[in-house]
Design a protein around this motif. Structure first.
Motif, PDB file in Angstrom:
ATOM      1  N   ILE A   5     -11.725  -6.134   7.830  1.00  0.00           N
ATOM      2  CA  ILE A   5     -11.649  -4.777   8.390  1.00  0.00           C
ATOM      3  C   ILE A   5     -12.753  -3.915   7.797  1.00  0.00           C
ATOM      4  O   ILE A   5     -12.898  -3.845   6.570  1.00  0.00           O
ATOM      5  N   ILE A   6     -13.520  -3.283   8.654  1.00  0.00           N
ATOM      6  CA  ILE A   6     -14.576  -2.363   8.207  1.00  0.00           C
ATOM      7  C   ILE A   6     -14.035  -0.940   8.313  1.00  0.00           C
ATOM      8  O   ILE A   6     -13.561  -0.528   9.380  1.00  0.00           O
ATOM      9  N   THR A   7     -14.127  -0.199   7.219  1.00  0.00           N
ATOM     10  CA  THR A   7     -13.524   1.137   7.172  1.00  0.00           C
ATOM     11  C   THR A   7     -14.275   2.034   6.189  1.00  0.00           C
ATOM     12  O   THR A   7     -14.881   1.528   5.251  1.00  0.00           O
ATOM     13  N   VAL A   8     -14.182   3.339   6.407  1.00  0.00           N
ATOM     14  CA  VAL A   8     -14.688   4.263   5.378  1.00  0.00           C
ATOM     15  C   VAL A   8     -13.542   4.718   4.473  1.00  0.00           C
ATOM     16  O   VAL A   8     -13.761   5.421   3.497  1.00  0.00           O
ATOM     17  N   LEU A   9     -12.314   4.340   4.807  1.00  0.00           N
ATOM     18  CA  LEU A   9     -11.152   4.757   4.012  1.00  0.00           C
ATOM     19  C   LEU A   9     -10.251   3.567   3.684  1.00  0.00           C
ATOM     20  O   LEU A   9      -9.111   3.487   4.172  1.00  0.00           O
ATOM     21  N   PRO A  10     -10.724   2.635   2.865  1.00  0.00           N
ATOM     22  CA  PRO A  10      -9.900   1.452   2.564  1.00  0.00           C
ATOM     23  C   PRO A  10      -8.539   1.828   1.983  1.00  0.00           C
ATOM     24  O   PRO A  10      -7.546   1.138   2.230  1.00  0.00           O
ATOM     25  N   GLU A  11      -8.466   2.946   1.261  1.00  0.00           N
ATOM     26  CA  GLU A  11      -7.194   3.364   0.629  1.00  0.00           C
ATOM     27  C   GLU A  11      -6.091   3.511   1.681  1.00  0.00           C
ATOM     28  O   GLU A  11      -4.918   3.253   1.404  1.00  0.00           O
ATOM     29  N   LEU A  12      -6.466   3.960   2.881  1.00  0.00           N
ATOM     30  CA  LEU A  12      -5.463   4.188   3.927  1.00  0.00           C
ATOM     31  C   LEU A  12      -4.816   2.886   4.395  1.00  0.00           C
ATOM     32  O   LEU A  12      -3.729   2.895   4.948  1.00  0.00           O
ATOM     33  N   LEU A  13      -5.525   1.778   4.193  1.00  0.00           N
ATOM     34  CA  LEU A  13      -5.004   0.493   4.669  1.00  0.00           C
ATOM     35  C   LEU A  13      -4.298  -0.291   3.582  1.00  0.00           C
ATOM     36  O   LEU A  13      -3.529  -1.204   3.868  1.00  0.00           O
ATOM     37  N   GLU A  14      -4.582   0.048   2.326  1.00  0.00           N
ATOM     38  CA  GLU A  14      -4.061  -0.773   1.235  1.00  0.00           C
ATOM     39  C   GLU A  14      -2.539  -0.820   1.228  1.00  0.00           C
ATOM     40  O   GLU A  14      -1.951  -1.889   1.175  1.00  0.00           O
ATOM     41  N   SER A  15      -1.900   0.328   1.286  1.00  0.00           N
ATOM     42  CA  SER A  15      -0.439   0.333   1.187  1.00  0.00           C
ATOM     43  C   SER A  15       0.235  -0.389   2.351  1.00  0.00           C
ATOM     44  O   SER A  15       1.029  -1.304   2.122  1.00  0.00           O
ATOM     45  N   PRO A  16      -0.082  -0.044   3.614  1.00  0.00           N
ATOM     46  CA  PRO A  16       0.636  -0.738   4.697  1.00  0.00           C
ATOM     47  C   PRO A  16       0.436  -2.248   4.706  1.00  0.00           C
ATOM     48  O   PRO A  16       1.314  -2.995   5.124  1.00  0.00           O
ATOM     49  N   LEU A  17      -0.713  -2.712   4.227  1.00  0.00           N
ATOM     50  CA  LEU A  17      -0.978  -4.156   4.314  1.00  0.00           C
ATOM     51  C   LEU A  17      -0.539  -4.913   3.065  1.00  0.00           C
ATOM     52  O   LEU A  17      -0.626  -6.131   3.020  1.00  0.00           O
ATOM     53  N   ASN A  18      -0.084  -4.198   2.047  1.00  0.00           N
ATOM     54  CA  ASN A  18       0.274  -4.890   0.797  1.00  0.00           C
ATOM     55  C   ASN A  18       1.737  -4.763   0.431  1.00  0.00           C
ATOM     56  O   ASN A  18       2.106  -4.822  -0.736  1.00  0.00           O
ATOM     57  N   HIS A  19       2.571  -4.558   1.438  1.00  0.00           N
ATOM     58  CA  HIS A  19       4.013  -4.504   1.216  1.00  0.00           C
ATOM     59  C   HIS A  19       4.734  -5.323   2.263  1.00  0.00           C
ATOM     60  O   HIS A  19       4.159  -5.653   3.302  1.00  0.00           O
ATOM     61  N   SER A  20       6.012  -5.625   1.945  1.00  0.00           N
ATOM     62  CA  SER A  20       6.909  -6.217   2.923  1.00  0.00           C
ATOM     63  C   SER A  20       6.343  -7.496   3.544  1.00  0.00           C
ATOM     64  O   SER A  20       5.799  -8.343   2.848  1.00  0.00           O
ATOM     65  N   ILE A  21       6.429  -7.598   4.865  1.00  0.00           N
ATOM     66  CA  ILE A  21       6.096  -8.862   5.531  1.00  0.00           C
ATOM     67  C   ILE A  21       4.606  -9.180   5.448  1.00  0.00           C
ATOM     68  O   ILE A  21       4.203 -10.336   5.301  1.00  0.00           O
ATOM     69  N   MET A  22       3.750  -8.154   5.496  1.00  0.00           N
ATOM     70  CA  MET A  22       2.308  -8.413   5.396  1.00  0.00           C
ATOM     71  C   MET A  22       1.944  -8.949   4.011  1.00  0.00           C
ATOM     72  O   MET A  22       1.075  -9.791   3.869  1.00  0.00           O
ATOM     73  N   LYS A  23       2.639  -8.475   2.997  1.00  0.00           N
ATOM     74  CA  LYS A  23       2.400  -8.980   1.639  1.00  0.00           C
ATOM     75  C   LYS A  23       2.847 -10.446   1.566  1.00  0.00           C
ATOM     76  O   LYS A  23       2.132 -11.293   1.037  1.00  0.00           O
ATOM     77  N   ARG A  24       4.037 -10.703   2.137  1.00  0.00           N
ATOM     78  CA  ARG A  24       4.552 -12.073   2.103  1.00  0.00           C
ATOM     79  C   ARG A  24       3.598 -13.030   2.826  1.00  0.00           C
ATOM     80  O   ARG A  24       3.319 -14.128   2.354  1.00  0.00           O
ATOM     81  N   ALA A  25       3.075 -12.585   3.973  1.00  0.00           N
ATOM     82  CA  ALA A  25       2.150 -13.432   4.743  1.00  0.00           C
ATOM     83  C   ALA A  25       0.919 -13.768   3.903  1.00  0.00           C
ATOM     84  O   ALA A  25       0.432 -14.899   3.915  1.00  0.00           O
ATOM     85  N   GLN A  26       0.443 -12.782   3.140  1.00  0.00           N
ATOM     86  CA  GLN A  26      -0.745 -13.020   2.320  1.00  0.00           C
ATOM     87  C   GLN A  26      -0.392 -13.869   1.097  1.00  0.00           C
ATOM     88  O   GLN A  26      -1.129 -14.771   0.729  1.00  0.00           O
TER      89      GLN A  26
END
Ligand code: ADE
Length: 225
Positions: A5-26
């Motif tokens: 993912i290319i972004t100017v605001l990586p912080e905005l994506l960190e939390s949603p992608l590092n919890h719950s089911i997305m965390k488990r998938a990773q």
């Protein structure tokens, strides 16, 4: 599956992608998500990645050079099956698109900001443009998080009980039936008898009928597609 993912605001994506089911998938190694801060490809030491738009008008446009250089560098690591730009003027995301994308190996998502990205990047690199709905967000990050979540949970092995994605709303073109848990009676409000019957065939029929009824009531457009 790998998603860059290319972004100017990586912080905005960190939390949603590092919890719950997305965390488990990773954690299970089924999904890899890598964030790339576009400012690492900025045109100057001030971290500039946007500029005024030709023809005048309010709002900045994300420049070609940082995006092109970033995409080309990532393309040296993978051949992307899709380069997706999340934008309100893209095709509207639905379960069928998420299903299609869940079959890909490498996806690159570009998050826009301000007035959006220079059209030449859309013309020369982007293979698919996706909107998450008819409203405008402040940037593409939340849309990218929605897209990754809806695709990531479909990867085989991500959900504990693999059949549960099969019964999601939309997965068979219908909305999901109502669900209940214990107690069987709360304040005099009872769980439908059939769900306590222990007869799987009757339960399945009941769920299908409720699904049809609810879809007809709330989203009749889904039945005419
Ligand atoms: N960026 C801003 N608004 C958006 C939307 N509705 N969908 C996708 N990307 C967006």
């Amino acid at each position: 599956m790998k998603i860059d993912i290319i972004t100017v605001l990586p912080e905005l994506l960190e939390s949603p992608l590092n919890h719950s089911i997305m965390k488990r998938a990773q954690d299970k190694g089924l999904l890899e998500v890598q964030l790339h801060n576009l400012r690492d490809w900025a045109v100057n030491e001030y971290g500039q990645v946007d500029d005024y738009q030709y023809g005048g008008g309010a709002g900045m446009v994300m420049m070609c050079e940082p995006l092109a250089k970033c995409i080309e560098q990532l393309q040296q690591q993978h051949k992307f099956d899709e380069i997706i730009y999340v934008t309100p003027d893209g095709e509207q995301l639905n379960q069928s698109i998420s299903n299609q994308l869940s079959l890909k190996e490498n996806i690159l998502i570009i998050c826009g900001h301000y007035k959006g990205i220079d059209q030449r990047i859309r013309d020369h690199f982007v293979t698919r443009e996706i909107s998450i709905g008819d409203y405008v967000l402040s940037g593409g990050e939340l849309a990218a998080a929605v897209l990754v979540d809806s695709v990531g949970r479909l990867l085989p092995g991500v959900l504990n009980d693999e059949t549960s994605a099969l019964f999601d709303s939309f997965q068979d073109g219908l909305l999901a039936p109502p669900v209940y848990t214990r107690p069987a009676e709360f304040r005099g409000w009872k769980v439908p008898d059939v769900l306590l019957s222990g007869n799987p065939k009757l339960v399945e029929e009941w769920r299908y009928e409720r699904s049809l009824e609810i879809t007809l009531q709330k989203r009749p457009d889904l039945l005419s597609e």
